[in-house]
Structures are given as C-alpha cells and as structure tokens.
Scaffold this motif. Structure first.
Motif, PDB file in Angstrom:
ATOM      1  N   TYR A 102      48.713  80.814  43.699  1.00  0.00           N
ATOM      2  CA  TYR A 102      49.905  80.035  43.357  1.00  0.00           C
ATOM      3  C   TYR A 102      49.566  78.695  42.705  1.00  0.00           C
ATOM      4  O   TYR A 102      50.376  78.141  41.962  1.00  0.00           O
ATOM      5  N   MET A 103      48.340  78.188  42.943  1.00  0.00           N
ATOM      6  CA  MET A 103      47.874  77.046  42.162  1.00  0.00           C
ATOM      7  C   MET A 103      47.771  77.426  40.682  1.00  0.00           C
ATOM      8  O   MET A 103      48.181  76.672  39.792  1.00  0.00           O
ATOM      9  N   LEU A 104      47.248  78.613  40.442  1.00  0.00           N
ATOM     10  CA  LEU A 104      47.134  79.107  39.067  1.00  0.00           C
ATOM     11  C   LEU A 104      48.513  79.244  38.430  1.00  0.00           C
ATOM     12  O   LEU A 104      48.720  78.862  37.268  1.00  0.00           O
ATOM     13  N   PHE A 105      49.457  79.805  39.190  1.00  0.00           N
ATOM     14  CA  PHE A 105      50.819  79.992  38.699  1.00  0.00           C
ATOM     15  C   PHE A 105      51.431  78.647  38.323  1.00  0.00           C
ATOM     16  O   PHE A 105      51.986  78.479  37.234  1.00  0.00           O
ATOM     17  N   GLY A 106      51.313  77.661  39.211  1.00  0.00           N
ATOM     18  CA  GLY A 106      51.920  76.362  38.943  1.00  0.00           C
ATOM     19  C   GLY A 106      51.303  75.650  37.763  1.00  0.00           C
ATOM     20  O   GLY A 106      52.015  75.128  36.898  1.00  0.00           O
ATOM     21  N   ALA A 107      49.978  75.630  37.701  1.00  0.00           N
ATOM     22  CA  ALA A 107      49.307  74.928  36.606  1.00  0.00           C
ATOM     23  C   ALA A 107      49.570  75.602  35.272  1.00  0.00           C
ATOM     24  O   ALA A 107      49.834  74.934  34.260  1.00  0.00           O
ATOM     25  N   SER A 108      49.511  76.939  35.266  1.00  0.00           N
ATOM     26  CA  SER A 108      49.776  77.664  34.027  1.00  0.00           C
ATOM     27  C   SER A 108      51.220  77.481  33.584  1.00  0.00           C
ATOM     28  O   SER A 108      51.506  77.292  32.395  1.00  0.00           O
ATOM     29  N   GLY A 109      52.155  77.532  34.551  1.00  0.00           N
ATOM     30  CA  GLY A 109      53.560  77.345  34.213  1.00  0.00           C
ATOM     31  C   GLY A 109      53.861  75.979  33.628  1.00  0.00           C
ATOM     32  O   GLY A 109      54.833  75.804  32.888  1.00  0.00           O
ATOM     33  N   ALA A 110      52.998  75.002  33.940  1.00  0.00           N
ATOM     34  CA  ALA A 110      53.147  73.669  33.370  1.00  0.00           C
ATOM     35  C   ALA A 110      52.427  73.533  32.027  1.00  0.00           C
ATOM     36  O   ALA A 110      52.406  72.446  31.445  1.00  0.00           O
ATOM     37  N   GLY A 111      51.833  74.639  31.558  1.00  0.00           N
ATOM     38  CA  GLY A 111      51.226  74.625  30.229  1.00  0.00           C
ATOM     39  C   GLY A 111      49.744  74.358  30.202  1.00  0.00           C
ATOM     40  O   GLY A 111      49.154  74.224  29.126  1.00  0.00           O
ATOM     41  N   GLU A 112      49.098  74.293  31.382  1.00  0.00           N
ATOM     42  CA  GLU A 112      47.667  74.020  31.423  1.00  0.00           C
ATOM     43  C   GLU A 112      46.864  75.304  31.272  1.00  0.00           C
ATOM     44  O   GLU A 112      47.258  76.359  31.779  1.00  0.00           O
ATOM     45  N   ARG A 113      45.733  75.217  30.613  1.00  0.00           N
ATOM     46  CA  ARG A 113      44.806  76.344  30.511  1.00  0.00           C
ATOM     47  C   ARG A 113      44.000  76.394  31.811  1.00  0.00           C
ATOM     48  O   ARG A 113      43.362  75.412  32.197  1.00  0.00           O
ATOM     49  N   VAL A 114      44.013  77.554  32.492  1.00  0.00           N
ATOM     50  CA  VAL A 114      43.472  77.624  33.840  1.00  0.00           C
ATOM     51  C   VAL A 114      42.841  78.993  34.085  1.00  0.00           C
ATOM     52  O   VAL A 114      43.254  79.992  33.492  1.00  0.00           O
ATOM     53  N   PHE A 115      41.821  79.008  34.968  1.00  0.00           N
ATOM     54  CA  PHE A 115      41.228  80.305  35.320  1.00  0.00           C
ATOM     55  C   PHE A 115      40.661  80.255  36.722  1.00  0.00           C
ATOM     56  O   PHE A 115      40.542  79.195  37.345  1.00  0.00           O
ATOM     57  N   THR A 116      40.324  81.446  37.224  1.00  0.00           N
ATOM     58  CA  THR A 116      39.671  81.573  38.518  1.00  0.00           C
ATOM     59  C   THR A 116      38.679  82.710  38.469  1.00  0.00           C
ATOM     60  O   THR A 116      38.732  83.565  37.578  1.00  0.00           O
ATOM     61  N   THR A 117      37.773  82.698  39.446  1.00  0.00           N
ATOM     62  CA  THR A 117      36.871  83.829  39.661  1.00  0.00           C
ATOM     63  C   THR A 117      36.965  84.220  41.126  1.00  0.00           C
ATOM     64  O   THR A 117      37.218  83.393  42.000  1.00  0.00           O
ATOM     65  N   SER A 118      36.765  85.511  41.402  1.00  0.00           N
ATOM     66  CA  SER A 118      36.803  85.996  42.771  1.00  0.00           C
ATOM     67  C   SER A 118      36.069  87.321  42.823  1.00  0.00           C
ATOM     68  O   SER A 118      35.447  87.744  41.850  1.00  0.00           O
ATOM     69  N   SER A 119      36.124  87.958  43.976  1.00  0.00           N
ATOM     70  CA  SER A 119      35.592  89.299  44.138  1.00  0.00           C
ATOM     71  C   SER A 119      36.597  90.105  44.945  1.00  0.00           C
ATOM     72  O   SER A 119      37.419  89.543  45.663  1.00  0.00           O
ATOM     73  N   SER A 120      36.500  91.360  44.888  1.00  0.00           N
ATOM     74  CA  SER A 120      37.473  92.369  45.282  1.00  0.00           C
ATOM     75  C   SER A 120      38.504  91.991  46.351  1.00  0.00           C
ATOM     76  O   SER A 120      39.705  91.945  46.060  1.00  0.00           O
ATOM     77  N   PRO A 121      38.107  91.688  47.606  1.00  0.00           N
ATOM     78  CA  PRO A 121      39.130  91.340  48.601  1.00  0.00           C
ATOM     79  C   PRO A 121      39.898  90.076  48.233  1.00  0.00           C
ATOM     80  O   PRO A 121      41.086  89.950  48.557  1.00  0.00           O
ATOM     81  N   GLY A 122      39.218  89.158  47.549  1.00  0.00           N
ATOM     82  CA  GLY A 122      39.882  87.938  47.116  1.00  0.00           C
ATOM     83  C   GLY A 122      40.958  88.208  46.091  1.00  0.00           C
ATOM     84  O   GLY A 122      42.043  87.600  46.122  1.00  0.00           O
ATOM     85  N   VAL A 123      40.683  89.127  45.161  1.00  0.00           N
ATOM     86  CA  VAL A 123      41.685  89.489  44.160  1.00  0.00           C
ATOM     87  C   VAL A 123      42.869  90.175  44.836  1.00  0.00           C
ATOM     88  O   VAL A 123      44.024  89.977  44.445  1.00  0.00           O
ATOM     89  N   SER A 124      42.590  90.973  45.864  1.00  0.00           N
ATOM     90  CA  SER A 124      43.684  91.605  46.607  1.00  0.00           C
ATOM     91  C   SER A 124      44.639  90.548  47.162  1.00  0.00           C
ATOM     92  O   SER A 124      45.863  90.711  47.106  1.00  0.00           O
ATOM     93  N   LEU A 125      44.080  89.471  47.685  1.00  0.00           N
ATOM     94  CA  LEU A 125      44.916  88.414  48.242  1.00  0.00           C
ATOM     95  C   LEU A 125      45.716  87.679  47.163  1.00  0.00           C
ATOM     96  O   LEU A 125      46.765  87.099  47.444  1.00  0.00           O
ATOM     97  N   MET A 126      45.234  87.694  45.948  1.00  0.00           N
ATOM     98  CA  MET A 126      45.952  87.047  44.843  1.00  0.00           C
ATOM     99  C   MET A 126      46.994  87.961  44.199  1.00  0.00           C
ATOM    100  O   MET A 126      47.749  87.514  43.327  1.00  0.00           O
ATOM    101  N   SER A 127      47.054  89.217  44.612  1.00  0.00           N
ATOM    102  CA  SER A 127      47.831  90.207  43.869  1.00  0.00           C
ATOM    103  C   SER A 127      49.317  89.883  43.801  1.00  0.00           C
ATOM    104  O   SER A 127      49.972  90.134  42.781  1.00  0.00           O
ATOM    105  N   GLU A 128      49.893  89.340  44.860  1.00  0.00           N
ATOM    106  CA  GLU A 128      51.301  88.972  44.802  1.00  0.00           C
ATOM    107  C   GLU A 128      51.525  87.913  43.725  1.00  0.00           C
ATOM    108  O   GLU A 128      52.439  88.024  42.900  1.00  0.00           O
TER     109      GLU A 128
END
Length: 355
Positions: free
Chosen positions: A61-87
C-alpha cells in the motif's frame, strides 16, 4: 561503458536508480534481501527514498500511495512476500498505477525453501490477487538481462499505467556476472499530471485527479474492466518478446524454457548438436504476454516430433505451451521444484527419451 562484476540482487537495485527510480519500499526476505541491503545505502546517496515497511502488506500500500501521487516507485520481494502484496497489486492494477515489482522466486508452496524455483509462474501471469487483471511479466536469463529489464520496466509501466513484474529465480539474484547499465535506458516519468493525485496547484489545474479502484455502479466496473482488457490486448500486440535458439534449420524436438533453466537447456542443445541431434528452443522473455505465435510456428516444423516445456516447477508454463501448440504436436513437461536445478545431462536424457 565498462562492465562491473556485481551480484544479481545488487545490480537490480542499481539498475532501478540508473533507470530514474528514486523510491524503494520493501521488506527483507531471502533470497532477495541484498537488494534492500544495497539500496539502504545507495538510494540515499542518489537523493532517493529507502523505506523498510513493517510487512509486505504495508509495502504494497506504500507502493499504491506513492504511485498514485505520480512518483516512480518499485519493490523487490520473494514468493511469500509477493503473496502478501497480492491484494494491493489488484488495487494498483485496477487504479491504473504504474509500479515495478521484482520477484526473486524461492521454492514453495508455503514457506517452502530458500533455493531457486520458477513456481510463481501462475501467480505472476494469471493474476495472483482477485479480479480480472494482468501484470506485464518479464523473465531474464542473466544478470545483464535483469538489469536491462528493470530499466525498461519503468517506462513500460507508465506507458500502460499498469504494474510490471520481473520474475527471476534465486540464482539470478545470487549469482555474480559482469554487467553494464545502458545509458539509453534511463528515462523520466511521463504524463503523470494527466492522471496522478499530485495536487491541483502542481498541475496548475482546477480539475482534481481521482485515483481509485472502487466502482459500485455495475456498468462503471464493467467499463473499467473492458478498459483494462484493452490494455492487455495491446500488450499482446506490442510487447511480446522471446529468443529463438537453433531454430533456423530442422530439429527433432522444440524446448520452451525461460530464465536460468533456459541456460541449462541451451547447454544441453549444444551438447546434443555435437552428437548430431538437432533441438530448437523458444525462450520467452515476456511471460505475459506469452509468445504464443512464436511457439506455435516453431512447433509446426515438419521435422519436430515433440514440444518439451522444461521448468523449475511442477508444470505451470506447460499450460500456455499447450494452448500455443493447440494439439499440433505432443507437449510434455519436465522439471524439478525443490531447489535443485536440472543439469544438462538430465535434459539430454529427457530429450532422448522423447525423440
């Protein structure tokens, strides 16, 4: 430009900075934690923002907020972490926010293990979260290609206003290879004032921009899904990427493989060629959109007896391979998913069994 020897995870972090991204939110998880470790020092040096969230859910949701404000943003994770971000990824896709995700895949399901896998193919290419949405998914086979895909991912995310995911297995993140960072792949965000919630004063506008994923009116929600589908259809026309290997002449079998596994297959193909056995390979560089036409045409070669989907999973990409071949040739799967990477000799034996 001189090449430098770098670990894959560190090169991925540097690539994002060189691409023009100065916002990184993440939570550590093996085998990609070195990205966060590297950027915790490097991102502030570049004048950017490094922030470790309290969980992957929070990061989404940090990614969602920053991107929605027009900022270029990214993250890295691994499998279970991506599952938690899926919503959050589903929200981000519906709200049409450009975010870049990198998944350095580990074995699963569950906590599984920390060794390399390709078991997140379904999660990445078929959605992962709820609703009708797709990510643009790219899969590198080397650290250099991972660098280039990261740098390309940001303008692609902004072109389609859609999340982009790069799938690399644990080997891509942990191996060291010489890399360079092509300056021509550096870019700056475009058109964000047209849609981002970045302030009417900033845009010198009297019209507010609204970034949302809630559509209570059935027609409005259907229209949003049709709009999203039109983007995915456009991706299938404009963004399909693949590499064809040893497909110019006749071959007895066609391999479809991606990422690190494709490098092992390439070695097996070369060894078999020395024995007088010709094998072709299509290596998808985009997993969505999948190179359906390329696989279909390659399978139609008269000398080709069988198509083999070789993966570090229990058979996920094989479904897209079958849909591409459409019964013109038998399609078989081979793979492992516990963290072991099949070696060239194994692949050679599998091929010989089927031709």
């Amino acid at each position: 430009m001189a090449k430098v020897l770098m670990k894959g995870n560190e090169a991925i972090g540097e690539a994002a900075i060189r691409a023009g991204c100065l916002n990184y939110f993440a939570y550590p998880i093996t085998p990609q934690s070195e990205v966060a470790e590297y950027l915790s020092k490097r991102m502030p040096e570049a004048g950017g923002m490094f922030l470790q969230g309290e969980s992957e859910v929070a990061v989404g949701y940090m990614l969602f907020g920053a991107s929605g404000a027009g900022e270029r943003v990214f993250t890295t994770s691994s499998s279970p972490g991506v599952s938690l971000m899926s919503e959050a990824i589903s929200y981000i896709a519906c709200a049409q926010c450009p975010v870049v995700f990198v998944n350095i895949i580990r074995g699963g399901p569950g906590l599984g293990g920390i060794l390399p896998s390709q078991g997140d193919y379904f999660q990445a290419t078929k959605g992962g979260g709820h609703g009708d949405y797709h990510l643009l998914v790219m899969a590198p086979d080397s650290v250099q290609e991972a660098v280039e895909m990261v740098m390309k991912a940001f303008p692609l995310a902004e072109k389609y206003r859609n999340p982009v995911m790069i799938l690399g297995d644990g080997l891509i993140g942990q191996m060291m290879e010489p890399v360079e960072f092509p300056e021509y792949l550096s870019s700056t965000p475009t058109n964000k004032d047209e849609w981002a919630a970045n302030g009417m004063d900033t845009r010198k506008s009297d019209k507010p921009n609204l970034v949302k994923s809630l559509f209570l009116d059935p027609k409005a929600l259907n229209d949003r899904n049709l709009l999203l589908k039109s983007k995915y259809d456009r991706m299938k026309i404009e963004e399909v990427c693949y590499e064809a290997y040893n497909t110019d002449g006749d071959y007895q079998a066609l391999i479809v493989s991606y990422g690190t596994m494709s490098r092992v297959c390439r070695t097996a193909i070369d060894f078999l060629k020395a024995q007088g056995i010709e094998i072709g390979m299509i290596r998808p560089q985009t997993l969505f959109p999948f190179p359906e036409e390329a696989v279909s045409k390659a399978s139609e070669k008269q000398s080709c007896k069988i198509v083999l989907s070789i993966e570090m999973s229990m058979g996920q990409m094989v479904e897209d391979v079958k849909l591409s071949v459409l019964g013109k040739r038998p399609v078989k799967w081979y793979g492992k998913c516990g963290g072991e990477v099949p070696n060239p000799e194994e692949i050679m034996d599998v091929i010989k069994e089927h031709i």
